[in-house]
Design a protein around this motif. Structure first.
Motif, short mmCIF file in Angstrom:
data_model
loop_
_atom_site.label_atom_id
_atom_site.label_comp_id
_atom_site.label_asym_id
_atom_site.label_seq_id
_atom_site.Cartn_x
_atom_site.Cartn_y
_atom_site.Cartn_z
N THR A 224 0.84 -1.19 0.00
CA THR A 224 0.00 0.00 0.00
C THR A 224 0.87 1.24 0.00
OG1 THR A 224 -1.86 1.09 1.08
CG2 THR A 224 -0.23 0.11 2.52
N PHE B 113 0.54 5.59 0.34
CA PHE B 113 -0.35 6.72 0.58
C PHE B 113 0.44 7.97 0.95
CE2 PHE B 113 -0.25 3.93 4.24
CZ PHE B 113 -0.06 4.74 5.34
N LYS B 114 -0.13 9.09 0.54
CA LYS B 114 0.44 10.42 0.77
C LYS B 114 -0.55 11.20 1.60
CE LYS B 114 2.15 14.48 -1.85
NZ LYS B 114 1.30 15.56 -1.32
N THR B 115 -0.10 11.72 2.74
CA THR B 115 -0.96 12.49 3.63
C THR B 115 -0.58 13.96 3.58
OG1 THR B 115 0.52 11.92 5.47
CG2 THR B 115 -1.45 10.57 5.18
N LEU C 125 -5.53 13.20 1.12
CA LEU C 125 -5.01 11.84 1.05
C LEU C 125 -5.02 11.35 -0.39
CD1 LEU C 125 -4.19 9.29 2.83
CD2 LEU C 125 -6.55 8.55 2.51
N LEU D 288 -4.11 7.52 -2.13
CA LEU D 288 -3.83 6.16 -1.69
C LEU D 288 -3.91 5.17 -2.85
CD1 LEU D 288 -5.14 4.44 1.52
CD2 LEU D 288 -5.52 3.31 -0.69
N ASN E 117 -3.58 0.79 -3.15
CA ASN E 117 -3.36 -0.51 -2.53
C ASN E 117 -3.39 -1.59 -3.59
OD1 ASN E 117 -4.70 -3.17 -1.32
ND2 ASN E 117 -3.55 -2.18 0.32
N THR F 129 -8.95 -3.59 2.17
CA THR F 129 -8.98 -2.12 2.18
C THR F 129 -10.43 -1.66 2.19
OG1 THR F 129 -6.92 -1.92 0.92
CG2 THR F 129 -8.35 -0.01 0.93
N LEU G 108 -6.19 4.93 9.15
CA LEU G 108 -6.12 6.32 8.67
C LEU G 108 -7.39 7.04 9.11
CD1 LEU G 108 -4.91 5.63 5.00
CD2 LEU G 108 -3.52 6.41 6.91
N TYR H 45 -5.06 13.80 7.89
CA TYR H 45 -5.04 12.38 8.19
C TYR H 45 -3.86 12.01 9.08
CZ TYR H 45 -9.00 10.76 5.53
OH TYR H 45 -10.28 10.52 5.11
N TYR I 19 4.96 10.63 2.89
CA TYR I 19 4.83 9.50 1.97
C TYR I 19 5.04 8.20 2.75
CZ TYR I 19 5.30 12.96 -1.76
OH TYR I 19 5.13 14.05 -2.60
N THR J 231 -8.63 9.15 -3.64
CA THR J 231 -8.22 10.53 -3.35
C THR J 231 -9.30 11.17 -2.48
OG1 THR J 231 -9.27 11.47 -5.33
CG2 THR J 231 -6.96 10.80 -5.53
#
Length: 276
Positions: free
Chosen positions: A4, A6-8, A18, A20, A22, A56, A119, A127, A149, A243
């Motif tokens: 997975t 993801f960028k917060t 966010l 993401l 996966n 997920t 999250l 997040y 990241y 997103t």
């Protein structure tokens, strides 16, 4: 196996709270229902497991849970261990997620290897990331992560597979200008990452956890897993992309593999958190 990304967001000035991706890796013929809304959760469903859980999922409040196994040998698995399948649903439905995660922490040792990724938005609408890993760690504990990241696979974040190291570099490079990208452009970029077949091998951590042959491990060392034809009916069979922008608009794309038809099928969803 799964991986997975993801960028917060660091602040409310970022376009997306966010982003993401996966990849679900599983036996290709394992019975699975496509992503859909059920009991307030948007997710696919593992129909083989009696818990009918997911890998997920996201709820109407924008809370996201992900379950990744911690790779272990067959000999090290606990016979008749409880299913990990329903853990994500329990997190998404929890009235108090801190209590739920603390309860899971107490019982974590009775399960085979797992890693729960949590999250949730904080009071500022950003997040926060928590993980709970029950194997390959010195202490089983809830960890909070503050990076922008994140890439997590089937080993603890502190002991990443080489494909997670490579994936984090690729992910951060491709999304450094995400504020200038539309949702469709973000999804196009994520899908390019999702099908990356570069084998990051040798990998000492992967070898340590599988204790298997190079022929077995090499395909597992790629972001997109595909074994040579006729060798093993296992691989990447689902991509989930999400997103969430600063207005709490959620866009979701599931692209899943249909093994009997040898094709991929898309499902797209959009909604606003809390109906806003």
């Amino acid at each position: 196996m799964c991986i997975t990304f993801f960028k917060t967001a660091r602040s409310s000035l970022d376009k997306y709270k966010l982003i993401l991706l996966n990849n679900r890796d599983e036996h290709l013929l394992r019975p699975t229902r496509e992503m859909h809304w059920h009991d307030g959760i948007l997710s696919g469903v593992d129909e083989q497991d009696h818990a009918r859980g997911t890998w997920t999922g996201i709820n109407r409040n924008g809370r996201i849970g992900m379950m990744l196994s911690i790779t272990q040998t067959q000999e090290s698995k606990i016979p008749n261990a409880p299913s990990r399948g329903g853990i994500v649903n329990s997190f998404l439905n929890a009235h108090n997620t801190s209590d739920m995660v603390e309860s899971l922490l107490i019982m974590a040792g009775i399960y085979n290897g797992f890693q729960l990724v949590c999250l949730e938005q904080n009071q500022f609408g950003l997040y926060e990331v928590r993980t709970l890993t029950n194997q390959q760690v010195e202490n089983i504990e809830v960890c909070q992560w503050n990076d922008e990241y994140h890439v997590i696979s089937n080993s603890p974040p502190s002991k990443p597979y080489q494909k997670a190291v490579y994936g984090k570099q690729l992910f951060s490079e491709r999304l450094q200008y995400s504020d200038e990208m539309t949702v469709d452009e973000v999804f196009e970029t994520l899908l390019e990452i999702a099908v990356n077949r570069k084998q990051c091998y040798p990998d000492a951590q992967l070898q340590f956890q599988t204790r298997n042959t190079h022929e077995y491990n090499r395909p597992l060392s790629a972001i997109f897993i595909k074994y040579p034809e006729g060798t093993r009916e296992y691989g990447t069979r689902c991509h989930t992309l999400i997103t969430i922008d600063q207005n709490n608009k959620v866009s979701v794309l599931e692209r899943r593999y249909l093994p009997l038809e040898s094709t991929w099928k898309d499902a797209r969803f959009e909604f606003s958190i809390n109906g806003n």
